[in-house]
Scaffold this active site. Structure first.
Site, PDB file in Angstrom:
ATOM      1  N   HIS A  16     -63.014   3.252  18.584  1.00  0.00           N
ATOM      2  CA  HIS A  16     -62.703   4.419  19.431  1.00  0.00           C
ATOM      3  C   HIS A  16     -62.425   3.932  20.844  1.00  0.00           C
ATOM      4  O   HIS A  16     -63.328   3.827  21.672  1.00  0.00           O
ATOM      5  CB  HIS A  16     -63.881   5.406  19.377  1.00  0.00           C
ATOM      6  CG  HIS A  16     -63.662   6.683  20.116  1.00  0.00           C
ATOM      7  ND1 HIS A  16     -64.400   7.822  19.855  1.00  0.00           N
ATOM      8  CD2 HIS A  16     -62.802   7.024  21.106  1.00  0.00           C
ATOM      9  CE1 HIS A  16     -63.998   8.797  20.645  1.00  0.00           C
ATOM     10  NE2 HIS A  16     -63.043   8.332  21.426  1.00  0.00           N
ATOM     11  N   HIS A 196     -61.294  13.725  17.193  1.00  0.00           N
ATOM     12  CA  HIS A 196     -62.381  13.995  18.138  1.00  0.00           C
ATOM     13  C   HIS A 196     -62.945  15.366  17.779  1.00  0.00           C
ATOM     14  O   HIS A 196     -62.185  16.337  17.647  1.00  0.00           O
ATOM     15  CB  HIS A 196     -61.852  14.047  19.564  1.00  0.00           C
ATOM     16  CG  HIS A 196     -61.554  12.710  20.168  1.00  0.00           C
ATOM     17  ND1 HIS A 196     -60.710  11.792  19.594  1.00  0.00           N
ATOM     18  CD2 HIS A 196     -61.985  12.145  21.337  1.00  0.00           C
ATOM     19  CE1 HIS A 196     -60.643  10.720  20.367  1.00  0.00           C
ATOM     20  NE2 HIS A 196     -61.410  10.904  21.428  1.00  0.00           N
ATOM     21  N   GLU A 199     -67.488  16.714  20.807  1.00  0.00           N
ATOM     22  CA  GLU A 199     -67.736  16.029  22.095  1.00  0.00           C
ATOM     23  C   GLU A 199     -68.181  17.114  23.081  1.00  0.00           C
ATOM     24  O   GLU A 199     -69.312  17.108  23.556  1.00  0.00           O
ATOM     25  CB  GLU A 199     -66.452  15.323  22.575  1.00  0.00           C
ATOM     26  CG  GLU A 199     -66.626  14.557  23.886  1.00  0.00           C
ATOM     27  CD  GLU A 199     -65.327  13.932  24.400  1.00  0.00           C
ATOM     28  OE1 GLU A 199     -64.236  14.326  23.931  1.00  0.00           O
ATOM     29  OE2 GLU A 199     -65.409  13.046  25.281  1.00  0.00           O
ATOM     30  N   ASP A 277     -64.394   4.162  24.304  1.00  0.00           N
ATOM     31  CA  ASP A 277     -63.598   5.351  24.632  1.00  0.00           C
ATOM     32  C   ASP A 277     -62.517   5.052  25.690  1.00  0.00           C
ATOM     33  O   ASP A 277     -61.365   4.800  25.330  1.00  0.00           O
ATOM     34  CB  ASP A 277     -64.517   6.508  25.075  1.00  0.00           C
ATOM     35  CG  ASP A 277     -63.916   7.881  24.840  1.00  0.00           C
ATOM     36  OD1 ASP A 277     -62.810   7.968  24.267  1.00  0.00           O
ATOM     37  OD2 ASP A 277     -64.547   8.883  25.219  1.00  0.00           O
TER      38      ASP A 277
HETATM   39  N1  ADE Z   1     -58.544  11.180  25.583  1.00  0.00           N
HETATM   40  C1  ADE Z   1     -58.991  10.072  26.186  1.00  0.00           C
HETATM   41  N2  ADE Z   1     -60.327  10.078  26.201  1.00  0.00           N
HETATM   42  C2  ADE Z   1     -60.738  11.216  25.578  1.00  0.00           C
HETATM   43  C3  ADE Z   1     -62.001  11.782  25.277  1.00  0.00           C
HETATM   44  N3  ADE Z   1     -63.153  11.191  25.604  1.00  0.00           N
HETATM   45  N4  ADE Z   1     -62.031  12.971  24.640  1.00  0.00           N
HETATM   46  C4  ADE Z   1     -60.887  13.570  24.316  1.00  0.00           C
HETATM   47  N5  ADE Z   1     -59.688  13.080  24.572  1.00  0.00           N
HETATM   48  C5  ADE Z   1     -59.600  11.904  25.201  1.00  0.00           C
HETATM   49 ZN    ZN Z   2     -61.974   9.426  22.816  1.00  0.00          ZN
END
Ligand code: ADE
Ligand code: ZN
Length: 333
Positions: A16, A196, A199, A277
């Site tokens: 990721h 995703h 989150e 990330d």
């Molecule tokens: N694009 C880049 N980083 C992201 C994240 N943490 N969550 C969603 N989209 C993203």
């Molecule tokens: Zn991400």
């Protein structure tokens, strides 16, 4: 940051990482100058000082602004090569890398420019550093499904250059169900699927990603823990979660790393992995993310093993990486 030598030497898989999120301020400034792109920041320090985020959207606004300096094939090559150099120095042996084509095609940069620069870097990085890698094309969920469909059409001449599709960008109010058809078409083309979910969005989005997008990994997934039945299902199905501790801290998904849900995830039998990330924005690459949570050696080994197990590489490559990891665990550091 001084990282525990055991973590530094640990063979790792990164599943990721947004390549555009590895754009360091130094390279942003250099590319702005090379490409004559005007930035509202006068110096590297001024740009870095802007890296204080209140939530995901606050970060994404700067992330999209930063990627405006990427115009030519060589820019995408330089971006990816800088990532591979850092990753290799941290003993990342395999990386599955997200890219956001709509962040570029929407500015008039052709898909071909993006994919050819990234692919050339992947090939060179494997030769120079022995790091294996693959690309995952992410759809931006703040745009509509028709835009994602057009992006998939545009990508098809390069179908052999990427292994899967993902879903990223602003999560709140943009549930996975909005992208059910484009994911079905991508899977029909033999592409792997990830998204995703959970989150900032609710546990229900994780369930939709599983049931409607039929993903094979969940990116983040923190909020799944709000739902005991869903958590039990994720454990039962051994569904990998690509967890990103420093991202969660910097985007205020968790108030403090001591409250990070990773240990709870492991306690509930979830297949968690550690990832960076957007390392240029969140204060660390893989080693710093492993170091962020004061893990035991056993937990560290489990997380690293999960990373290789959850990778989309072929079985022989996976076994080779897992054996190297086990040898490392036995010899210690
Ligand atoms: N694009 C880049 N980083 C992201 C994240 N943490 N969550 C969603 N989209 C993203
Ligand atoms: Zn991400």
């Amino acid at each position: 940051m001084n990282v525990d030598p055991f973590i530094a030497g640990l063979p790792k898989a990164e599943l990721h990482i947004h390549i555009e999120g590895s754009l360091e301020p130094e390279l942003t400034m250099a590319l702005a100058e090379r490409n004559k792109v005007a930035l509202r920041f006068g110096s590297i320090d001024a740009l870095r000082a802007a890296y204080r985020f209140s939530d995901l959207q606050d970060f994404l606004d700067l992330y999209y602004e930063g990627m405006r300096v990427l115009l030519h094939e060589q820019d995408f090559y330089d971006l990816a090569m800088a990532y591979f150099r850092k990753a290799a120095a941290q003993n990342v042996r395999h990386a599955e890398i997200f890219f956001d084509p709509q962040g570029h095609t929407g500015r008039g940069v052709p898909f071909k420019t993006v994919i050819e620069g990234l692919t050339r870097a992947r090939v060179d990085a494997e030769r120079r550093f022995g790091i294996t890698s693959a690309l995952i094309l992410c759809f931006l969920r703040h745009l509509d499904e028709a835009d994602a469909e057009r992006t998939l059409d545009e990508a098809l001449p390069w179908r052999d250059r990427f292994i899967g599709v993902g879903l990223d960008s602003s999560e709140k109010g943009r549930p996975p169900r909005l992208f059910e058809r484009v994911f079905a078409r991508a899977r029909g083309l033999g592409l792997r699927a990830v998204a995703h979910a959970g989150e900032e969005g609710p546990a229900g989005y994780v369930r939709e990603a599983l049931d409607l997008l039929k993903v094979e990994r969940i990116d983040h997934g923190n909020r799944a823990l709000d739902d005991a039945e869903l958590t039990a299902r994720l454990a039962r199905e051994r569904m990998p979660l690509t967890v990103c501790p420093l991202s969660n801290l910097r985007l205020c998904v968790v108030p403090d790393l001591k409250d990070h849900p990773l240990r709870r995830m492991l306690d509930r039998g979830l297949t968690a992995t550690i990832n960076s990330d957007d390392p240029a924005y969140f204060g660390g690459y893989m080693n710093e993310n492993f170091a962020a949570l004061s893990l035991s050696r056993e937990e560290t080994m489990t997380l690293a093993r999960n990373g290789f197990r959850a990778a989309f590489c072929d079985e022989a490559t996976k076994q080779r990486h897992l054996e190297a990891l086990d040898d490392y665990g036995l010899s210690g550091a």
